[in-house]
Design an enzyme around this catalytic site. Structure first.
Site, PDB file in Angstrom:
ATOM      1  N   LYS A   9      66.921  -6.490  22.449  1.00 14.67           N
ATOM      2  CA  LYS A   9      65.700  -7.275  22.636  1.00 14.67           C
ATOM      3  C   LYS A   9      66.047  -8.622  23.276  1.00 14.67           C
ATOM      4  O   LYS A   9      67.233  -9.004  23.331  1.00 14.67           O
ATOM      5  CB  LYS A   9      65.025  -7.459  21.271  1.00 14.67           C
ATOM      6  CG  LYS A   9      64.597  -6.135  20.619  1.00 14.67           C
ATOM      7  CD  LYS A   9      64.042  -6.384  19.218  1.00 14.67           C
ATOM      8  CE  LYS A   9      63.719  -5.089  18.510  1.00 14.67           C
ATOM      9  NZ  LYS A   9      63.176  -5.331  17.141  1.00 14.67           N
ATOM     10  N   TYR A  49      55.329  -0.072  20.454  1.00 12.87           N
ATOM     11  CA  TYR A  49      55.111  -0.467  19.057  1.00 12.87           C
ATOM     12  C   TYR A  49      53.719  -0.086  18.554  1.00 12.87           C
ATOM     13  O   TYR A  49      53.207  -0.711  17.616  1.00 12.87           O
ATOM     14  CB  TYR A  49      55.348  -1.972  18.905  1.00 12.87           C
ATOM     15  CG  TYR A  49      56.818  -2.362  18.869  1.00 12.87           C
ATOM     16  CD1 TYR A  49      57.697  -1.754  17.957  1.00 12.87           C
ATOM     17  CD2 TYR A  49      57.332  -3.340  19.719  1.00 12.87           C
ATOM     18  CE1 TYR A  49      59.046  -2.114  17.918  1.00 12.87           C
ATOM     19  CE2 TYR A  49      58.677  -3.698  19.679  1.00 12.87           C
ATOM     20  CZ  TYR A  49      59.528  -3.082  18.767  1.00 12.87           C
ATOM     21  OH  TYR A  49      60.857  -3.441  18.711  1.00 12.87           O
ATOM     22  N   PHE A  57      51.939  -9.376  12.636  1.00 15.31           N
ATOM     23  CA  PHE A  57      52.940  -9.906  13.576  1.00 15.31           C
ATOM     24  C   PHE A  57      52.916  -9.199  14.925  1.00 15.31           C
ATOM     25  O   PHE A  57      53.696  -9.525  15.813  1.00 15.31           O
ATOM     26  CB  PHE A  57      54.341  -9.807  12.961  1.00 15.31           C
ATOM     27  CG  PHE A  57      54.724  -8.393  12.536  1.00 15.31           C
ATOM     28  CD1 PHE A  57      55.204  -7.474  13.454  1.00 15.31           C
ATOM     29  CD2 PHE A  57      54.570  -7.993  11.218  1.00 15.31           C
ATOM     30  CE1 PHE A  57      55.549  -6.185  13.075  1.00 15.31           C
ATOM     31  CE2 PHE A  57      54.912  -6.706  10.817  1.00 15.31           C
ATOM     32  CZ  PHE A  57      55.390  -5.788  11.755  1.00 15.31           C
ATOM     33  N   ARG A  87      70.736   4.389  13.976  1.00 19.51           N
ATOM     34  CA  ARG A  87      69.991   3.586  12.997  1.00 19.51           C
ATOM     35  C   ARG A  87      70.936   3.002  11.946  1.00 19.51           C
ATOM     36  O   ARG A  87      70.796   1.851  11.530  1.00 19.51           O
ATOM     37  CB  ARG A  87      68.920   4.438  12.313  1.00 19.51           C
ATOM     38  CG  ARG A  87      67.798   4.859  13.222  1.00 19.51           C
ATOM     39  CD  ARG A  87      66.793   3.778  13.450  1.00 19.51           C
ATOM     40  NE  ARG A  87      65.989   3.468  12.289  1.00 19.51           N
ATOM     41  CZ  ARG A  87      64.946   2.651  12.299  1.00 19.51           C
ATOM     42  NH1 ARG A  87      64.577   2.037  13.432  1.00 19.51           N
ATOM     43  NH2 ARG A  87      64.275   2.410  11.206  1.00 19.51           N
ATOM     44  N   THR A  93      65.812  -3.073   8.906  1.00 15.66           N
ATOM     45  CA  THR A  93      64.895  -3.857   9.746  1.00 15.66           C
ATOM     46  C   THR A  93      65.016  -5.353   9.467  1.00 15.66           C
ATOM     47  O   THR A  93      65.105  -6.153  10.401  1.00 15.66           O
ATOM     48  CB  THR A  93      63.439  -3.413   9.475  1.00 15.66           C
ATOM     49  OG1 THR A  93      63.352  -2.005   9.670  1.00 15.66           O
ATOM     50  CG2 THR A  93      62.474  -4.129  10.397  1.00 15.66           C
ATOM     51  N   ARG A 104      72.760  -5.640  12.919  1.00 17.15           N
ATOM     52  CA  ARG A 104      71.882  -6.722  12.426  1.00 17.15           C
ATOM     53  C   ARG A 104      72.555  -7.510  11.304  1.00 17.15           C
ATOM     54  O   ARG A 104      72.411  -8.737  11.222  1.00 17.15           O
ATOM     55  CB  ARG A 104      70.552  -6.143  11.953  1.00 17.15           C
ATOM     56  CG  ARG A 104      69.649  -5.699  13.108  1.00 17.15           C
ATOM     57  CD  ARG A 104      68.437  -4.945  12.590  1.00 17.15           C
ATOM     58  NE  ARG A 104      67.521  -4.534  13.639  1.00 17.15           N
ATOM     59  CZ  ARG A 104      66.642  -3.542  13.506  1.00 17.15           C
ATOM     60  NH1 ARG A 104      66.573  -2.864  12.362  1.00 17.15           N
ATOM     61  NH2 ARG A 104      65.839  -3.226  14.501  1.00 17.15           N
ATOM     62  N   ASN A 114      65.551  -9.687  15.387  1.00 21.46           N
ATOM     63  CA  ASN A 114      66.612  -8.811  14.869  1.00 21.46           C
ATOM     64  C   ASN A 114      67.400  -8.084  15.969  1.00 21.46           C
ATOM     65  O   ASN A 114      68.061  -7.095  15.718  1.00 21.46           O
ATOM     66  CB  ASN A 114      66.070  -7.863  13.797  1.00 21.46           C
ATOM     67  CG  ASN A 114      64.999  -6.927  14.316  1.00 21.46           C
ATOM     68  OD1 ASN A 114      64.712  -6.913  15.508  1.00 21.46           O
ATOM     69  ND2 ASN A 114      64.427  -6.131  13.429  1.00 21.46           N
ATOM     70  N   HIS A 117      66.671  -2.649  18.987  1.00 19.30           N
ATOM     71  CA  HIS A 117      65.797  -1.548  18.576  1.00 19.30           C
ATOM     72  C   HIS A 117      66.563  -0.235  18.645  1.00 19.30           C
ATOM     73  O   HIS A 117      67.375  -0.029  19.541  1.00 19.30           O
ATOM     74  CB  HIS A 117      64.585  -1.440  19.509  1.00 19.30           C
ATOM     75  CG  HIS A 117      63.895  -0.105  19.399  1.00 19.30           C
ATOM     76  ND1 HIS A 117      62.987   0.172  18.401  1.00 19.30           N
ATOM     77  CD2 HIS A 117      64.037   1.034  20.104  1.00 19.30           C
ATOM     78  CE1 HIS A 117      62.593   1.437  18.519  1.00 19.30           C
ATOM     79  NE2 HIS A 117      63.209   1.979  19.548  1.00 19.30           N
ATOM     80  N   GLU A 128      60.175   7.678  23.233  1.00 17.34           N
ATOM     81  CA  GLU A 128      60.599   6.377  23.748  1.00 17.34           C
ATOM     82  C   GLU A 128      61.430   6.517  25.025  1.00 17.34           C
ATOM     83  O   GLU A 128      61.315   5.705  25.941  1.00 17.34           O
ATOM     84  CB  GLU A 128      61.376   5.626  22.655  1.00 17.34           C
ATOM     85  CG  GLU A 128      60.458   5.199  21.514  1.00 17.34           C
ATOM     86  CD  GLU A 128      61.188   4.729  20.269  1.00 17.34           C
ATOM     87  OE1 GLU A 128      62.447   4.696  20.267  1.00 17.34           O
ATOM     88  OE2 GLU A 128      60.499   4.382  19.290  1.00 17.34           O
TER      89      GLU A 128
HETATM   90  P1  GTP Z   1      62.831  -1.280  15.681  1.00 14.34           P
HETATM   91  O1  GTP Z   1      64.136  -0.579  15.850  1.00 14.34           O
HETATM   92  O2  GTP Z   1      62.703  -2.536  16.519  1.00 14.34           O
HETATM   93  O3  GTP Z   1      61.647  -0.353  15.828  1.00 14.34           O
HETATM   94  O4  GTP Z   1      62.856  -1.840  14.182  1.00 14.34           O
HETATM   95  P2  GTP Z   1      62.688  -0.977  12.868  1.00 14.34           P
HETATM   96  O5  GTP Z   1      62.412   0.452  13.174  1.00 14.34           O
HETATM   97  O6  GTP Z   1      63.862  -1.296  12.024  1.00 14.34           O
HETATM   98  O7  GTP Z   1      61.395  -1.641  12.215  1.00 14.34           O
HETATM   99  P3  GTP Z   1      59.844  -1.345  12.547  1.00 14.34           P
HETATM  100  O8  GTP Z   1      59.698  -0.259  13.539  1.00 14.34           O
HETATM  101  O9  GTP Z   1      59.142  -1.234  11.256  1.00 14.34           O
HETATM  102  O10 GTP Z   1      59.408  -2.726  13.196  1.00 14.34           O
HETATM  103  C1  GTP Z   1      59.600  -2.941  14.585  1.00 14.34           C
HETATM  104  C2  GTP Z   1      59.954  -4.378  14.828  1.00 14.34           C
HETATM  105  O11 GTP Z   1      58.863  -5.203  14.472  1.00 14.34           O
HETATM  106  C3  GTP Z   1      61.107  -4.899  13.977  1.00 14.34           C
HETATM  107  O12 GTP Z   1      62.373  -4.590  14.504  1.00 14.34           O
HETATM  108  C4  GTP Z   1      60.852  -6.400  14.021  1.00 14.34           C
HETATM  109  O13 GTP Z   1      61.305  -6.939  15.256  1.00 14.34           O
HETATM  110  C5  GTP Z   1      59.335  -6.454  14.004  1.00 14.34           C
HETATM  111  N1  GTP Z   1      58.887  -6.641  12.644  1.00 14.34           N
HETATM  112  C6  GTP Z   1      58.802  -5.741  11.632  1.00 14.34           C
HETATM  113  N2  GTP Z   1      58.355  -6.296  10.501  1.00 14.34           N
HETATM  114  C7  GTP Z   1      58.154  -7.600  10.798  1.00 14.34           C
HETATM  115  C8  GTP Z   1      57.684  -8.727  10.063  1.00 14.34           C
HETATM  116  O14 GTP Z   1      57.360  -8.647   8.871  1.00 14.34           O
HETATM  117  N3  GTP Z   1      57.595  -9.922  10.726  1.00 14.34           N
HETATM  118  C9  GTP Z   1      57.927 -10.042  12.036  1.00 14.34           C
HETATM  119  N4  GTP Z   1      57.805 -11.231  12.634  1.00 14.34           N
HETATM  120  N5  GTP Z   1      58.380  -9.006  12.762  1.00 14.34           N
HETATM  121  C10 GTP Z   1      58.477  -7.818  12.153  1.00 14.34           C
HETATM  122 MG    MG Z   2      60.927   1.097  14.520  1.00 14.34          MG
END
Ligand code: GTP
Ligand code: MG
Length: 154
Positions: A9, A49, A57, A87, A93, A104, A114, A117, A128
């Site tokens: 990212k 997303y 958010f 993963r 996350t 991370r 973070n 992705h 994707e």
């Molecule tokens: P990705 O690999 O980026 O998809 O992350 P993930 O699968 O571990 O988490 P998820 O798909 O639930 O969320 C996608 C992204 O949204 C996260 O990686 C964060 O960048 C963002 N995100 C998720 N939860 C929060 C939150 O509570 N606050 C904020 N600011 N961002 C969030």
């Molecule tokens: Mg995700």
């Protein structure tokens, strides 16, 4: 064989962590079959997303992914169990819950920054990869000379 979509990212790109991410996947024994840097359109980020569109958010997340302050570095990695292993390598996350030694867990502290992705399932990976690498010819089938030393059946 199995493929996953990994993206550094904009915060990871700004912080100079692209090489570290690539090295971890390379050194593990995965094969890089696609790589590009782009500033995604709002539409692309929203589609990517889509399952988070109701979250508070969401708007900020799309803004941060698309504002062009740095590109997103998009990759497709291939190899055994790469979706699940990817993963695990990335970590939880919320970086405060990511195990030390995960990407991370080593490089960040904020859920909203973070740095990386990774597809969360085989189905997400397919979706994707098609979304981010839609054009024909962007993914390369090739055989690393090391493949036979890495990919044993047992
Ligand atoms: P990705 O690999 O980026 O998809 O992350 P993930 O699968 O571990 O988490 P998820 O798909 O639930 O969320 C996608 C992204 O949204 C996260 O990686 C964060 O960048 C963002 N995100 C998720 N939860 C929060 C939150 O509570 N606050 C904020 N600011 N961002 C969030
Ligand atoms: Mg995700």
């Amino acid at each position: 064989s199995e493929r996953t979509f990994i993206a550094v990212k904009p915060d990871g790109v700004q912080r100079g962590l692209v090489g570290k991410v690539i090295s971890r996947f390379e050194e593990r024994g995965y094969k890089l079959v696609g790589l590009k840097a782009i500033v995604p359109s709002k539409q692309l980020a929203e589609q990517h997303y889509a399952d988070l569109s109701a979250r508070p958010f969401f708007k900020g997340l799309v803004e941060y992914m698309t504002n062009g302050k740095a590109p997103v570095v998009c990759m497709v990695w291939e190899g055994k169990d790469v979706v699940r292993q990817g993963r695990a390598m990335i970590g939880a996350t919320n970086p405060l819950e990511s195990a030390p030694g995960t990407i991370r867990g080593q490089y960040c502290v904020s859920v909203g920054r973070n740095i990386i992705h990774g597809s969360d399932s085989f189905e997400s990976a397919e979706k994707e990869i098609n979304l981010w690498f839609g054009k024909a010819g962007e993914l390369i089938d090739w055989e690393p000379a090391t493949w036979g030393w890495i990919m044993a059946d047992n």
